[in-house]
Motif scaffolding. Structure first.
Motif, PDB file in Angstrom:
ATOM      1  N   LEU A   1     -22.845  12.542 -37.683  1.00 43.70           N
ATOM      2  CA  LEU A   1     -23.185  11.376 -38.042  1.00 43.70           C
ATOM      3  C   LEU A   1     -23.296  10.303 -36.889  1.00 43.70           C
ATOM      4  O   LEU A   1     -22.389  10.338 -35.868  1.00 43.70           O
ATOM      5  N   VAL A   2     -24.485   9.658 -36.719  1.00 38.61           N
ATOM      6  CA  VAL A   2     -24.836   8.733 -35.815  1.00 38.61           C
ATOM      7  C   VAL A   2     -25.131   7.301 -36.436  1.00 38.61           C
ATOM      8  O   VAL A   2     -26.158   7.225 -37.151  1.00 38.61           O
ATOM      9  N   ILE A   3     -24.284   6.275 -36.277  1.00 43.61           N
ATOM     10  CA  ILE A   3     -24.593   4.910 -36.977  1.00 43.61           C
ATOM     11  C   ILE A   3     -25.328   4.008 -35.913  1.00 43.61           C
ATOM     12  O   ILE A   3     -24.756   3.680 -34.858  1.00 43.61           O
ATOM     13  N   LEU A   4     -26.553   3.450 -36.358  1.00 44.90           N
ATOM     14  CA  LEU A   4     -27.188   2.699 -35.350  1.00 44.90           C
ATOM     15  C   LEU A   4     -26.932   1.196 -35.973  1.00 44.90           C
ATOM     16  O   LEU A   4     -27.337   0.907 -37.353  1.00 44.90           O
TER      17      LEU A   4
ATOM     18  N   THR B   1     -16.801  18.272 -35.232  1.00 50.28           N
ATOM     19  CA  THR B   1     -17.536  17.140 -34.988  1.00 50.28           C
ATOM     20  C   THR B   1     -17.887  16.324 -36.460  1.00 50.28           C
ATOM     21  O   THR B   1     -18.401  16.927 -37.182  1.00 50.28           O
ATOM     22  N   VAL B   2     -17.427  15.228 -36.690  1.00 46.88           N
ATOM     23  CA  VAL B   2     -18.018  14.413 -37.916  1.00 46.88           C
ATOM     24  C   VAL B   2     -18.679  13.260 -37.538  1.00 46.88           C
ATOM     25  O   VAL B   2     -19.555  12.840 -38.324  1.00 46.88           O
ATOM     26  N   ALA B   3     -18.479  12.731 -36.347  1.00 52.23           N
ATOM     27  CA  ALA B   3     -19.492  11.540 -35.910  1.00 52.23           C
ATOM     28  C   ALA B   3     -19.482  11.330 -34.386  1.00 52.23           C
ATOM     29  O   ALA B   3     -18.753  11.934 -33.851  1.00 52.23           O
TER      30      ALA B   3
ATOM     31  N   LEU C   1     -26.688   3.952 -19.316  1.00 50.87           N
ATOM     32  CA  LEU C   1     -26.877   4.276 -20.556  1.00 50.87           C
ATOM     33  C   LEU C   1     -25.827   4.499 -21.184  1.00 50.87           C
ATOM     34  O   LEU C   1     -24.744   4.653 -20.774  1.00 50.87           O
ATOM     35  N   PRO C   2     -25.858   4.272 -22.737  1.00 47.63           N
ATOM     36  CA  PRO C   2     -24.774   4.504 -23.636  1.00 47.63           C
ATOM     37  C   PRO C   2     -24.051   5.850 -23.390  1.00 47.63           C
ATOM     38  O   PRO C   2     -24.792   6.665 -23.342  1.00 47.63           O
ATOM     39  N   LYS C   3     -22.806   5.870 -23.888  1.00 49.98           N
ATOM     40  CA  LYS C   3     -22.023   7.121 -24.020  1.00 49.98           C
ATOM     41  C   LYS C   3     -21.805   7.756 -25.453  1.00 49.98           C
ATOM     42  O   LYS C   3     -21.572   6.612 -26.156  1.00 49.98           O
ATOM     43  N   GLY C   4     -22.316   8.803 -25.386  1.00 50.13           N
ATOM     44  CA  GLY C   4     -22.039   9.126 -26.847  1.00 50.13           C
ATOM     45  C   GLY C   4     -20.603   9.931 -27.076  1.00 50.13           C
ATOM     46  O   GLY C   4     -20.568  11.026 -26.458  1.00 50.13           O
ATOM     47  N   VAL C   5     -19.490   9.318 -27.858  1.00 54.05           N
ATOM     48  CA  VAL C   5     -18.016   9.899 -27.814  1.00 54.05           C
ATOM     49  C   VAL C   5     -18.143  10.778 -29.004  1.00 54.05           C
ATOM     50  O   VAL C   5     -18.529  10.195 -30.262  1.00 54.05           O
ATOM     51  N   VAL C   6     -17.818  12.027 -28.985  1.00 53.81           N
ATOM     52  CA  VAL C   6     -17.737  12.955 -30.105  1.00 53.81           C
ATOM     53  C   VAL C   6     -16.338  12.593 -31.073  1.00 53.81           C
ATOM     54  O   VAL C   6     -15.179  12.665 -30.360  1.00 53.81           O
ATOM     55  N   ASN C   7     -16.554  12.328 -32.102  1.00 47.56           N
ATOM     56  CA  ASN C   7     -15.301  12.076 -32.967  1.00 47.56           C
ATOM     57  C   ASN C   7     -15.068  13.286 -34.113  1.00 47.56           C
ATOM     58  O   ASN C   7     -16.330  13.671 -34.759  1.00 47.56           O
TER      59      ASN C   7
ATOM     60  N   SER D   1     -10.842  12.487 -29.004  1.00 43.49           N
ATOM     61  CA  SER D   1     -12.237  12.764 -29.030  1.00 43.49           C
ATOM     62  C   SER D   1     -12.568  14.106 -28.335  1.00 43.49           C
ATOM     63  O   SER D   1     -11.774  14.511 -27.459  1.00 43.49           O
ATOM     64  N   ALA D   2     -13.596  14.820 -28.825  1.00 42.13           N
ATOM     65  CA  ALA D   2     -13.804  16.194 -28.196  1.00 42.13           C
ATOM     66  C   ALA D   2     -14.614  15.971 -26.832  1.00 42.13           C
ATOM     67  O   ALA D   2     -14.738  17.045 -26.100  1.00 42.13           O
ATOM     68  N   GLY D   3     -14.887  14.625 -26.483  1.00 44.30           N
ATOM     69  CA  GLY D   3     -15.448  14.470 -25.275  1.00 44.30           C
ATOM     70  C   GLY D   3     -16.929  13.591 -25.420  1.00 44.30           C
ATOM     71  O   GLY D   3     -17.170  13.107 -26.374  1.00 44.30           O
ATOM     72  N   TYR D   4     -17.595  13.499 -24.344  1.00 48.10           N
ATOM     73  CA  TYR D   4     -18.780  13.029 -24.320  1.00 48.10           C
ATOM     74  C   TYR D   4     -20.099  13.973 -24.454  1.00 48.10           C
ATOM     75  O   TYR D   4     -20.281  14.895 -23.753  1.00 48.10           O
TER      76      TYR D   4
END
Length: 879
Positions: free
Chosen positions: A98-101, A168-170, A180-186, A376-379
């Motif tokens: 899931l990615v929430i904008l 990964t869930v989100a 640039l934004p970082k995508g953190v794996v939840n 977190s699993a990382g970026y």
């Protein structure tokens, strides 16, 4: 624990590790146990757990066959409501990340996030459908959830995805240092453990109503919604960015919210919006996260809560989820300064290491390391950054380098600021958070940020951006600097202090440091050379709290206000045996000029005692300003600076700085001012502005000019009160309340056996004194007011004497209707708005409100806004 109903299973408390290994699995367990309990509430929507489950099942089942192949993330571009949380659950049920904008972010940033996330599908609603369609590649599918849920026919629920703790869930996007934004794996494990954190840290149960005010795109919002639902609590959605703060407090009361989690900034705003006497009685827990919280913030919110409420400071980050909590329960002592981060969250451990990698002893600051299986699993966007920030220790446990400075005292974590915020100034290690805490140790300051400025051309120096509290008198830069010098080493006192009305904030509600204005440089010029220059420089340094004063430094530009100037002039008079007034400082503002003037002595320094020129030698229509009762004309200097080259003249009470009988009526004060004004400007159009009592004089001046056939283009009234007809005591109290002053307790009737005699005496003297016997604590002030101007008092008593004198003058003033253009600017808590002034200001009236108290209106940072309001009116007149 929930009571067994029919054959429903019990709602077992959420535990980690436990039998449920994914968010979807735990959700189904909660629905089975409490299907009829309220799950989600927002404006126009109210879903039980069973209904939220059916809706999310249907959405997931209809969505799955339409999704592009693969396991790419699904993005959400929706609002902040119950339907959006249903969509979140639906995506989780598909098994896709899931990615929430956040639709409040710029569209370009959302396009970047969608691209970095490699989201091939977007769920949206009618209000944000156009935004969703504009995201571009790699989005292949845009689905309107409203249309999908409204489709006819029944659909079997989708199979529960087989997921485990590490899956990964989100993906939560945060700001990145690279631009640039970082995508953190939840992961599922991290989400479940964050729910456990809420259950343990907030004692959250299925009886609670949890406020969701953090945006869902932030971990704090996502974790609040999911964590609360997984404990069986109801989630109530409210977006203060759209609904505004005005209704936030009312919403908390109407919805009977029991647990509120928000930023300290939002909490301050919410309690500030409460009406007198209003309380948030339903709240049993208030927790803040996202920024440091100070003890005085907790003390400030306490009166608005029930006596049984608990305050919790929570900390965490997208990378580690929950980190720690510190609870302040009823009866607990509120910490001074920053509230500790507290004890570790469940299944989390932390320690502090020194620069050489060794573990720091208890109480010694160092770099924070967090260890847990539920990180977190990382970026997803950077394997290199993942390797830099995450690792596995010698015991095989994962850890994260949080990037914070911290210390641990007996198991209690204290966060000291970011690693990259710590600097060395003049060879000393300085942590800006400590300076921020010292600045905030005053009711006059609401918020602050301290930054270090480092470049090749100058030594490293500190800059403080300070937002004053609108409920208190604004502290001058000089006064703030002197206060800090009493608490901090000299090298920790900011070299530059920038007053601001508000700090810029990013989409997460945190201070956006990169958006702060560049600090003005203070170039160190030629040092004082002559003996006079050196001794005057020492005096200025004492008053301003500065070590170095250059010859061309301007006293007011160094952070002084009218009170600081008055103190400096008084000290100069005592030290150098000269009689100086504020006009001397205005005509000789730099150290070079003022030292020369002092060296000449007072005999050769003629100046007018009632009016001063505040600069501006241009040809534009001048502005005539009138100071409040007992206030120096110099107080208008901050406003005058914003008028550029436009001439500005300011009047003060006759007899304030040089012995003379003050004017006994507003009309007499206006006549005296008019004699000087007509010399400076023989004919209109005139611009007149008055602050407090000065507004009454300005109004009378304008009326007399118009009666004489002159044009008055504008009258500006800066928080002026109508005191006509009030008793002296009531008028004084009204004026003191306007200025935020403490009002003495009234002692109209002494206690005990003397009460009858006092009342008889009071009745007798009312024949001579219509207001009766002055209240006992006020006798000294009453006497000083009678001899104001004739006798010169020391310091504050001189101000008080003239202030009390003008209160008496103001209450006798009967203003006649004025049909010219007027601008009324009111401070907070001023009850006299347009309705009160309507019988007097019968012409075109513009009203502006200012978020500050009475006396702060003419000080920075508010002076800039007042000047802008005045300038807008003047420019519209073409003058």
């Amino acid at each position: 624990m929930t009571t067994l109903v029919d054959d429903r299973p019990l709602l077992t408390p959420l535990t980690v590790p436990g039998g449920e290994r994914s968010v979807a699995q735990r959700w189904k367990a909660v629905v089975a146990a409490v299907p009829d309990r309220t799950a989600l509430v927002s404006d126009g929507a109210h879903y039980s757990f069973a209904e939220a489950d059916r809706r999310s099942d249907r959405l997931a089942a209809l969505l799955l066959p339409r999704l592009p192949a693969g396991n790419d993330p699904i993005a959400l571009a929706m609002g902040h409501d119950a339907d959006t949380v249903v969509a979140v659950l639906a995506v989780i049920k598909t098994g896709r990340p899931l990615v929430i904008l956040d639709a409040h972010m710029p569209a370009e940033r959302l396009r970047v996030i969608a691209g970095l996330a490699r989201a091939t599908a977007v769920l949206t609603d009618p209000a944000r459908a156009e935004l969703a369609r504009s995201l571009g590649e790699p989005v292949e599918l845009v689905v309107d959830t409203t249309e999908l849920l409204a489709a006819s026919g029944t659909v079997p629920p989708p199979p529960l995805p087989e997921r485990d703790y590490g899956d990964t869930v989100a993906i939560i996007f945060t700001s990145g240092s690279t631009g640039l934004p970082k995508g953190v794996v939840n992961t599922n494990g991290q989400s479940l453990n964050d729910g456990l954190f809420l259950r343990v840290g907030l004692e959250l149960t299925s009886d609670d109503r949890m406020a969701l005010v953090f945006p869902l795109s932030f971990l704090a919002g996502y974790a609040t919604a999911i964590g609360a639902l997984l404990t069986g609590a109801a989630v109530h959605c409210f977006d203060p960015r759209e609904a505004g703060l005005g209704g936030f407090a009312r919403w908390l009361i109407d919805e009977r919210i029991t647990v509120l989690s928000c930023t300290p900034h939002l909490l301050r705003s919410a309690t500030g919006a409460l009406e007198p006497g209003q309380t948030l009685e339903s709240l049993r827990v208030v927790c803040t996260a996202g920024e440091a919280i100070h003890g005085r913030d907790v003390a400030a919110v306490r009166p608005f809560l029930s006596p049984d409420a608990t305050y919790v400071n929570m900390t965490g980050s997208s990378e580690i989820g929950s980190l720690s909590s510190f609870a302040i329960r009823p009866g607990d002592e509120i910490p001074n300064g920053s509230v500790p981060a507290g004890i570790a969250a469940p299944n989390k451990r932390f320690h502090v290491v020194l620069d050489d990698g060794t573990v720091a002893p208890d109480g010694v600051p160092g770099h924070l390391v967090v260890t847990s299986e539920y990180l977190s699993a990382g970026y997803m966007t950077s394997a290199e950054l993942t390797a830099e920030k995450f690792g596995v220790d010698s015991h095989g446990e994962r850890f994260h380098l949080q990037g914070d400075l911290a210390r641990i005292d007996n198991g209690i974590l204290m966060l000291l600021g970011r690693d990259d915020a710590a600097v060395k100034v003049r060879g000393y290690f300085v942590e800006p958070a400590e300076i921020e805490s010292a600045i905030l140790d005053s009711p006059a300051v609401r918020e602050t940020v301290v930054l270090a400025v480092t470049d090749d051309a100058h030594p490293t120096y500190l800059v403080a951006y300070v937002v004053p509290d609108p409920r208190a008198a604004t502290e001058s830069v000089a006064a703030l600097r002197r206060r800090l010098r009493e608490r901090l080493p000299e090298f920790m006192v900011p070299a530059v202090i920038v007053p601001m009305t508000a700090l810029p904030r990013n989409e997460r509600g945190k201070v956006e440091r990169r958006a702060l204005p560049a600090a003005p440089e203070r170039a160190i010029g030629a040092p004082p050379a002559t003996q006079w220059e050196k001794v005057v420089a020492d005096l200025w340094g004492e008053v301003l709290g500065l070590d170095e004063i250059s010859l061309d430094d301007d006293f007011m530009a160094l952070g002084a206000d009218s009170l600081t100037a008055e103190e400096m002039l008084a000290r100069a008079g005592d030290r150098f045996s000269v009689s100086l007034v504020t006009s001397d400082l205005l005509e000789a503002p730099t150290l070079r000029e003022f030292s020369h003037r002092v060296s000449l002595g007072s005999a050769s320094l003629p100046s007018h005692p009632d009016v001063v020129s505040l600069g501006g030698r241009g040809t534009a229509t001048p502005v005539f300003c009138f100071a409040g009762g007992g206030a120096l004309a110099l107080g208008f200097a901050p406003i005058a600076r914003h008028f550029g080259d436009r001439p500005v003249y300011a009047f003060q009470s006759h007899g304030l700085e040089r012995r003379a009988v003050p004017d006994r009526t507003v009309e007499a004060a206006a006549d005296r001012a008019l004699q000087l004004m007509r010399v400076i400007q023989p004919a209109g159009p005139y611009l007149v502005v008055g602050h407090s009592f000065g507004g009454l004089v300005a109004l009378e001046v304008a009326r007399r000019l118009r009666d004489a056939g002159q044009e008055v283009a504008l009258v500006g009234l800066l928080d002026t009160f109508l005191l006509t007809g009030l008793t002296v005591q009531d008028a004084t109290e009204a004026a003191q309340i306007a200025q935020g002053a403490m009002v003495p307790q009234r002692l109209d009737t002494p206690p005990g056996r003397f009460a009858g005699g006092f009342q008889a005496l009071d009745g007798l003297l009312r024949r001579v004194l219509p207001d009766g016997v002055p209240h006992l604590p006020e006798w000294g002030r009453h006497a000083r007011a009678k001899v104001a101007g004739v006798i010169t008092f020391d310091g504050q008593r001189q101000f008080d004497a003239h202030f009390d004198h003008t209160v008496k003058v103001a209450r006798r003033y009967q203003p006649k209707p004025y049909d010219g253009a007027a601008l009324l600017i009111t401070a907070e808590n001023n009850p006299q708005g347009a309705a009160t002034w309507a019988p007097v200001l019968t012409g075109r009236l513009e009203v502006r409100d200012m978020p500050c108290e009475h006396s702060s209106m003419i000080r920075e940072p508010h002076a800039a806004q007042v000047a802008a309001h005045l300038a807008a009116e003047i420019d519209a007149l073409g003058l």
